[in-house]
Design an enzyme around this catalytic site. Structure first.
Site, PDB file in Angstrom:
ATOM      1  N   HIS A 125       0.809  -1.213   0.000  1.00  0.00           N
ATOM      2  CA  HIS A 125       0.000   0.000   0.000  1.00  0.00           C
ATOM      3  C   HIS A 125       0.844   1.266   0.000  1.00  0.00           C
ATOM      4  O   HIS A 125       1.892   1.345   0.648  1.00  0.00           O
ATOM      5  CB  HIS A 125      -0.918   0.009   1.229  1.00  0.00           C
ATOM      6  CG  HIS A 125      -0.158   0.045   2.519  1.00  0.00           C
ATOM      7  ND1 HIS A 125       0.212   1.216   3.138  1.00  0.00           N
ATOM      8  CD2 HIS A 125       0.318  -0.944   3.306  1.00  0.00           C
ATOM      9  CE1 HIS A 125       0.870   0.947   4.246  1.00  0.00           C
ATOM     10  NE2 HIS A 125       0.960  -0.355   4.377  1.00  0.00           N
ATOM     11  N   ASP A 126       0.394   2.244  -0.767  1.00  0.00           N
ATOM     12  CA  ASP A 126       0.947   3.600  -0.755  1.00  0.00           C
ATOM     13  C   ASP A 126       2.379   3.693  -1.265  1.00  0.00           C
ATOM     14  O   ASP A 126       3.042   4.719  -1.065  1.00  0.00           O
ATOM     15  CB  ASP A 126       0.852   4.207   0.651  1.00  0.00           C
ATOM     16  CG  ASP A 126      -0.572   4.266   1.164  1.00  0.00           C
ATOM     17  OD1 ASP A 126      -1.386   5.001   0.567  1.00  0.00           O
ATOM     18  OD2 ASP A 126      -0.897   3.551   2.138  1.00  0.00           O
ATOM     19  N   GLY A 143       5.094  -1.138   2.796  1.00  0.00           N
ATOM     20  CA  GLY A 143       4.265   0.036   2.577  1.00  0.00           C
ATOM     21  C   GLY A 143       5.025   1.342   2.540  1.00  0.00           C
ATOM     22  O   GLY A 143       6.017   1.542   3.229  1.00  0.00           O
TER      23      GLY A 143
END
Length: 263
Positions: A125-126, A143
């Site tokens: 994520h991200d 992440g």
């Protein structure tokens, strides 16, 4: 919609009516394309791939069998917010790759154009990956990692969350990356360390000998003269010509939050 856009969708694929497909998209048998998905012209979704809600895939991409794009983040702070996973044009996602969508932290995970993400890799994520990035087989990117243009990670590299990897760098297979990797560097060994500049890669990308020499001089000052980082940066700034390469090195190191790899 299929006939108007000249798409090719297998009768054995499951494509949600809310998905937006560009001209000439091909979706093979047993692939799943969920709602709230955009797929650009000429992209090929191979058999068994899963494109989940929030995916934004560019033109002329390939998503190979059993890859999962825009999976729910493996992050306890995720609360079901609407976020995206963005894939640039001409990027190739190989078998069993997983790309999570973003969280409230950045709202999106981004992989740039002309990238190659090899089999079994994970992009969490991200994360933000630039253009022309290569991620080797089974590498795991935690992440909110940032990987700049033209960086190469060899196979089975583990990258700690919030780490940044500079442009035109190369990371040896099996490395554990817990510190930032500055641009143009080759890093290897255990624990990971600076091993020189990415000479072969720079020449392949048409850097001049003068540009390469300046990069080498900057890293000799940083790693070979016994200076602390602050003094080394001052010496680089005062003694080397002001070029885009010098500025990138200085800016990267000065803005590093985790600190850079050691020599």
């Amino acid at each position: 919609m299929t006939e108007e856009k000249n798409t090719s969708i297998s009768q054995l694929a499951l494509v949600n009516a809310g998905a937006v497909l560009g001209e000439g998209v091909r979706i093979d048998a047993f692939a799943i394309v969920e709602d709230n998905v955009e797929i650009g012209a000429g992209t090929h979704i191979h058999a068994g791939a899963i494109v989940r809600s929030g995916a934004r895939i560019g033109c002329q991409c390939e998503v190979h069998p059993y890859a999962v794009i825009a999976g729910v983040p493996q992050d306890l702070k995720f609360r079901g917010e609407e976020t995206t996973a963005i894939i640039g044009d001409r990027t190739v996602i190989r078998e069993y790759v997983t790309v999570s969508r973003g969280t409230a932290s950045r709202d999106k995970t981004v992989i740039g154009s002309d990238c190659l993400i090899m089999a079994y890799a994970h992009v969490a994520h991200d994360c933000v990956l630039g253009d022309h990035v290569i991620i080797g087989n089974a590498s795991q990117i935690a992440g909110e990692v940032e990987i700049d243009d033209w960086a190469i990670l060899s196979g089975s590299v583990l990258v700690h969350q919030f780490t940044r990897i500079g442009r035109h760098s190369m990371t040896q297979g099996g490395s554990k990356v817990t510190k930032d990797i500055p641009p143009y560097a080759v890093v290897a060994r255990e624990p990971i360390a600076f091993c020189g500049i990415n000479l072969v890669g720079l020449r392949r990308r048409d850097f001049t000998e003068d540009e390469i020499r300046l990069i080498g001089d900057a890293y000799r000052i940083l790693y070979a003269q016994g200076l602390n980082v602050s003094d080394a940066l001052e010496e680089i700034e005062s003694s080397l010509e002001d070029t885009p390469e010098r500025r990138r090195i200085l800016d990267f190191i000065r803005n590093s939050k985790r600190g850079i790899v050691k020599g």
